[in-house]
Design an enzyme around this catalytic site. Structure first.
Site, PDB file in Angstrom:
ATOM      1  CE  LYS A  38       4.845  -0.768  -6.457  1.00  0.00           C
ATOM      2  NZ  LYS A  38       3.993   0.177  -5.724  1.00  0.00           N
ATOM      3  CE1 TYR A 265      38.634  -0.911  -2.197  1.00  0.00           C
ATOM      4  CE2 TYR A 265      36.519  -2.048  -2.322  1.00  0.00           C
ATOM      5  CZ  TYR A 265      37.662  -1.573  -2.934  1.00  0.00           C
ATOM      6  OH  TYR A 265      37.823  -1.744  -4.276  1.00  0.00           O
TER       7      TYR A 265
HETATM    8  C1  LIG Z   1       3.277  -0.574  -4.864  1.00  0.00           C
HETATM    9  C2  LIG Z   1       1.829  -0.317  -4.715  1.00  0.00           C
HETATM   10  C3  LIG Z   1       0.966  -1.361  -4.344  1.00  0.00           C
HETATM   11  C4  LIG Z   1       1.451  -2.718  -3.896  1.00  0.00           C
HETATM   12  O1  LIG Z   1       1.887  -2.599  -2.565  1.00  0.00           O
HETATM   13  P1  LIG Z   1       2.436  -3.830  -1.685  1.00  0.00           P
HETATM   14  O2  LIG Z   1       2.511  -3.277  -0.316  1.00  0.00           O
HETATM   15  O3  LIG Z   1       3.752  -4.212  -2.233  1.00  0.00           O
HETATM   16  O4  LIG Z   1       1.427  -4.922  -1.809  1.00  0.00           O
HETATM   17  C5  LIG Z   1      -0.389  -1.100  -4.337  1.00  0.00           C
HETATM   18  N1  LIG Z   1      -0.861   0.124  -4.666  1.00  0.00           N
HETATM   19  C6  LIG Z   1      -0.064   1.148  -4.998  1.00  0.00           C
HETATM   20  C7  LIG Z   1      -0.658   2.473  -5.336  1.00  0.00           C
HETATM   21  C8  LIG Z   1       1.309   0.972  -5.023  1.00  0.00           C
HETATM   22  O5  LIG Z   1       2.099   2.008  -5.330  1.00  0.00           O
END
Ligand SMILES: *Cc1c(COP(=O)(O)O)cnc(C)c1O
Length: 377
Positions: A38, A265
């Site tokens: 993702k 800035y």
């Molecule tokens: C993002 C996510 C993961 C992966 O988590 P990590 O801590 O990055 O390994 C697994 N399960 C769900 C439901 C997630 O949203």
């Protein structure tokens, strides 16, 4: 267009494969990886990353949205793609067209899918204690009812751990409770005659800290990219994770800051004596946190250069007084190695008060992602 000339990400896909193999070693043989790709594979580039993993024999992935699933399908990713979050009914077409598995986020959502009437492939989310998504584990009747909806093809059941990274007694006890609740739901479903579904519970820390609990899939995310959310010397001993991503930019200009002058800035940094400042071609619009201003450092020619002044949208300043021979066009390393030194995403996270997940997943569209060659290695 912005090219590798300005600011870019280098991806070491050999490291990705190494990390995947490390996780396979940790997990029992009958548990498969279902990597979380993702958020553009945590900033690494979703298609590039998933393709490399697919070549490794990985055939199931998690995404956050239907659109992310479509991008992977269009990029040639086959196998199972699970959408972990809510999909609005206006995108139900996409679930079918692109053969995406949708999460049933709760009982109300199950009714929405039922009302549509078309045949959806789904994994049922179970809330075992995080209280974010899923039908509550205690509501077994509700869960069974979801399994009985005629137009739902339920191929999986999953939950998510919320304190699996915690090392306190309370965190461990809470996680074990969550695991117990999940086991209970799975057992009850089996008892009631449902057998044909996969189970999954663990993300990175769930695997690392609870590797003895195994389900059909493990949804590894951050650690697959060779990074932990925060530095953790104990876990670095247990698993060799190799960072996949390096973040680089160019030195655009070198200038002298005379004693008493400020830079950037707000003139938040001012020189106590004459300093040499390098201006780098990267800023917060590329995903660097603005609160790296005046904290942390970058690497240039194998040496450390402290960040001075505020991070701008497209540029930032570093102090290169102690680094001889820095020229416009030289490479600056924000994450990665230079000579014998290395900056990890965990370092940037610490300097800016967040976790490395946020650092890498926010790295911007403007950065080109290029594969790194292994020359003679
Ligand atoms: C993002 C996510 C993961 C992966 O988590 P990590 O801590 O990055 O390994 C697994 N399960 C769900 C439901 C997630 O949203």
């Amino acid at each position: 267009m912005y090219q590798k000339g300005r600011a870019w990400i280098e991806l070491d896909l050999e490291h990705l494969k190494h990390n995947a193999a490390e996780f396979c070693r940790l997990l029992p043989w009958d548990c498969a990886l279902m990597p979380a790709v993702k958020a553009n594979a945590y900033g690494h580039g979703a298609v590039l990353t998933a393709k490399a993993l697919q070549e490794q024999g990985i055939h199931a992935f998690c995404v956050a949205s239907a659109s992310e699933g479509i991008e992977l399908r269009q990029g040639g990713i086959t196998g199972e793609l699970l959408v972990l979050g809510y999909t609005h009914p206006s995108q139900f077409d996409d679930l079918l067209t692109y053969d995406l598995t949708q999460t049933v986020v709760d009982g109300v959502y199950a009714q929405e899918l039922k009302r549509d009437g078309r045949r959806f492939t789904v994994h049922v989310g179970i809330d075992t204690g995080m209280h974010r998504l899923g039908e509550r584990w205690e509501h077994l009747e509700e869960i069974v009812k979801i399994f009985q909806i005629p137009n739902l093809n339920v191929t999986g059941v999953f939950s998510h751990l919320c304190v699996s990274d915690g090392e306190s007694t309370q965190a461990r006890a809470y996680t074990l409770e969550q695991i117990r609740h999940f086991d209970y739901v799975v057992e009850e479903l089996h008892r009631q005659g449902f057998h044909d579904f996969k189970c999954h519970l663990q993300g990175s820390y769930g695997i690392l800290n609870y590797s003895e609990y195994c389900f059909d899939y493990a949804r590894v995310g951050i650690a697959l990219y060779g990074v932990l959310s925060e530095k953790n010397d104990r876990l670095y001993q247990e698993i060799t994770l190799k960072p996949v991503l390096s973040l680089k930019a160019r030195v655009g200009s070198i200038r002298t800051l005379y004693q008493g002058e400020g830079t950037g800035y707000g003139l938040t940094y001012s020189a106590e004596e004459n300093r040499r400042i390098a201006v780098l071609t990267i800023g917060y619009a590329d995903g660097l946190p603005r609160n790296l201003s005046n904290s942390g450092y970058i690497l240039c020619n194998g040496k450390m250069a402290p960040i001075v002044g505020r991070i701008c949208m497209d540029q930032m300043m570093v102090d290169v007084t102690e680094i001889p021979q820095v020229h416009p066009g030289d490479e600056a390393v924000l994450i990665g190695k230079s000579g014998d030194l290395e900056i990890r995403a965990e370092d940037l996270a610490q300097w800016s008060g967040t976790i490395s997940n946020e650092i890498v997943s926010r790295l911007g569209e403007r950065l080109e992602r290029v594969g790194k060659c292994h020359m003679g290695v």
